[in-house]
Design an enzyme around this catalytic site. Structure first.
Site, mmCIF file in Angstrom:
data_model
loop_
_atom_site.group_PDB
_atom_site.id
_atom_site.type_symbol
_atom_site.label_atom_id
_atom_site.label_comp_id
_atom_site.label_asym_id
_atom_site.label_seq_id
_atom_site.Cartn_x
_atom_site.Cartn_y
_atom_site.Cartn_z
ATOM 1 C CE LYS A 142 -31.337 15.820 -30.065
ATOM 2 N NZ LYS A 142 -31.044 15.190 -28.764
ATOM 3 C CG ASP A 171 -27.675 14.656 -30.112
ATOM 4 O OD1 ASP A 171 -28.289 14.233 -29.138
ATOM 5 O OD2 ASP A 171 -27.492 13.952 -31.135
HETATM 6 O O1 2IT Z 1 -30.317 13.676 -26.254
HETATM 7 C C1 2IT Z 1 -30.128 14.499 -25.332
HETATM 8 O O2 2IT Z 1 -30.801 14.468 -24.293
HETATM 9 C C2 2IT Z 1 -29.097 15.508 -25.526
HETATM 10 N N1 2IT Z 1 -28.464 15.507 -26.565
HETATM 11 C C3 2IT Z 1 -28.869 16.565 -24.481
HETATM 12 C C4 2IT Z 1 -29.890 17.634 -24.569
HETATM 13 C C5 2IT Z 1 -29.670 18.812 -23.651
HETATM 14 O O3 2IT Z 1 -30.445 19.775 -23.804
HETATM 15 O O4 2IT Z 1 -28.777 18.803 -22.813
#
Ligand code: 2IT
Length: 439
Positions: free
Chosen positions: A118, A158
């Site tokens: 993340k 996100d």
């Molecule tokens: O919280 C999540 O799973 C997302 N923001 C999407 C993450 C992604 O790599 O598509």
């Protein structure tokens, strides 16, 4: 847990996410002494590495602005780091570590080979011009690009990062790395993006709710649904729920809640997107535009009587008091779509009342799963039709629901989806870590 609380005393969201997982996997963990022998928990709660960097950029007034950028590469036992970027003033290491930690188990649940990561920044998109967003994204990628790659770490969107931001980030990556690869997901449809990715988190969440309901012989048709937020995830959930004959009677923003007893339709759903694009972060104008809607300043969507509650905004947006209010109003299903949208007190209330409750890492996994499908298409240099992607998304959500029921069914028949999701995700990651030795 006690050691972590001392070491990271000020990281409350991270501690909350870890505690929730550890509590629910306790008995499974204790049945596997090989996990304890290999210190799997101690290794799992520590990110592989964290990058922190300065992002300087020039705003429209010619003023120099400084923000902090981050990428947490949490765990790569089952695949390259994968997870979104959040641009929001509240972003700090605690929030990104909680999101990265959740992402490990969520990605494992999708059945696709993706590790957990993340990132993001404390940059506030509210009120920023398009040119400012572009300059910020370019400055952010100027630092991040050396640490990511299509087989290393694949960021996505996100909160605060959507198609537009992914475009600017990708453009800069491509210029610096001199390669056009699937290094980010959520790309535009003409340059490597996957059909259905924009809708996937919300669609997948509604597919999951359908499975929960069918298991208890109920159907989503005619149900009253309260949704929080009005961003990409809320939009996808409202679209699919409405298509399936449910009535979405509430949405909300930081400024308050909208109650619309007539429910959403195409025009109202399209207006949600327009409101989001305006970058003002307010939902109030919805009630000015649609006479059937009323705006309640400062209220949450949870004050509105509904059958199904779907938090679609931020962590801890539904607390113990909100849960009590929902239960008193007859709500019998809560599907968390935001990451850690419910506080531990809220979850305890729902479980005590024995209503259907499922956690974000299961319910919202359709988003990252479709990101995984985007990576597959990029690696194969092909693109699938919307029907093909939607069919795969359906199948993945069905598998996740099945895994939750398999690992979460209690002796009395009640399905603890939280436990089911955590145990299913954990078993896969822990086994992979064991097999790969001490690294
Ligand atoms: O919280 C999540 O799973 C997302 N923001 C999407 C993450 C992604 O790599 O598509």
């Amino acid at each position: 847990m006690a050691r972590l609380k001392v070491k990271h005393a000020d990281e409350k969201e991270y501690l909350q996410a870890v505690q929730e997982v550890l509590e629910t996997i306790e008995d499974v963990y204790n049945r596997h002494p090989e996990f304890e022998d290999s210190r799997i928990i101690e290794r799992l709660v520590e990110p592989d590495r964290i990058f922190t960097f300065k992002v300087t950029w020039v705003d429209d007034n010619g003023e120099i602005q400084t923000n902090t950028g981050y990428r947490v590469q949490f765990n790569s036992a089952i695949g390259p780091y994968k997870g979104g970027l959040r641009f929001h003033p509240s972003v700090n290491l605690s929030i990104l570590k909680f999101l990265g930690f959740e992402q490990i188990f969520k990605n494992a649940l999708t059945t696709l080979p993706m590790g957990g990561g993340k990132g993001g920044s404390d940059f506030n998109p509210k009120g920023k011009s398009d040119a400012e967003i572009m300059r910020f994204c370019q400055a952010f990628m100027l630092e991040l690009w050396r640490n990511i790659g299509p087989d290393t770490d694949v960021p996505a969107g996100d909160v605060g990062v959507g198609g537009r931001e992914i475009g600017y980030l990708f453009g800069m990556y491509k210029k610096l790395a001199r390669e056009h690869t699937g290094v980010l997901t959520g790309k535009g449809m003409t340059w490597g993006g996957s059909l259905i990715r924009p809708e996937a988190t919300g669609f997948g969440a509604v597919y999951f709710v359908q499975h929960m309901l069918h298991r208890v012989d109920r159907d989503i048709r005619g149900m009253k649904i309260a949704i929080s937020g009005f961003g990409n995830v809320a939009w996808g959930a409202a679209t699919k729920a409405t298509q399936l004959g449910a009535r979405v009677i509430a949405i909300s923003g930081p400024d308050g809640a909208i109650y619309d007893p007539e429910g959403m339709n195409d025009e109202k759903i399209a207006y949600m997107l327009e409101l989001r694009r305006s970058n003002n972060d307010v939902v109030a104008p919805f009630a000015d535009k649609f006479p059937s809607a009323t705006f309640y300043p400062g209220k949450k969507a949870w004050s509105i009587k509904c059958d199904i509650a779907m938090p679609c905004a931020y962590q801890n947006e539904l607390d113990g008091d909100d849960a009590k209010e929902l239960l008193a109003n007859g709500t019998w299903c809560c599907a968390e779509v935001s990451n850690m949208g419910c506080t531990p007190e809220a979850i305890a209330e729902f479980q005590k009342a024995r209503i259907l409750f499922a956690p974000g890492k299961a319910v919202n996994a359709g988003g990252v799963a479709t990101s995984g499908l985007e990576m597959t298409q990029n690696a194969m240099h092909i693109s699938w039709s919307a029907e093909e992607v939607d069919r795969k998304l359906h199948e993945i959500m069905s598998n996740i629901h099945h895994a939750c029921v398999q690992y979460g069914t209690q002796p009395d028949g009640y399905v603890n989806y939280l436990k089911g999701a955590n145990v299913a995700g954990f078993m896969k990651v822990a086994t992979a870590m064991l097999e790969q030795g001490v690294i």
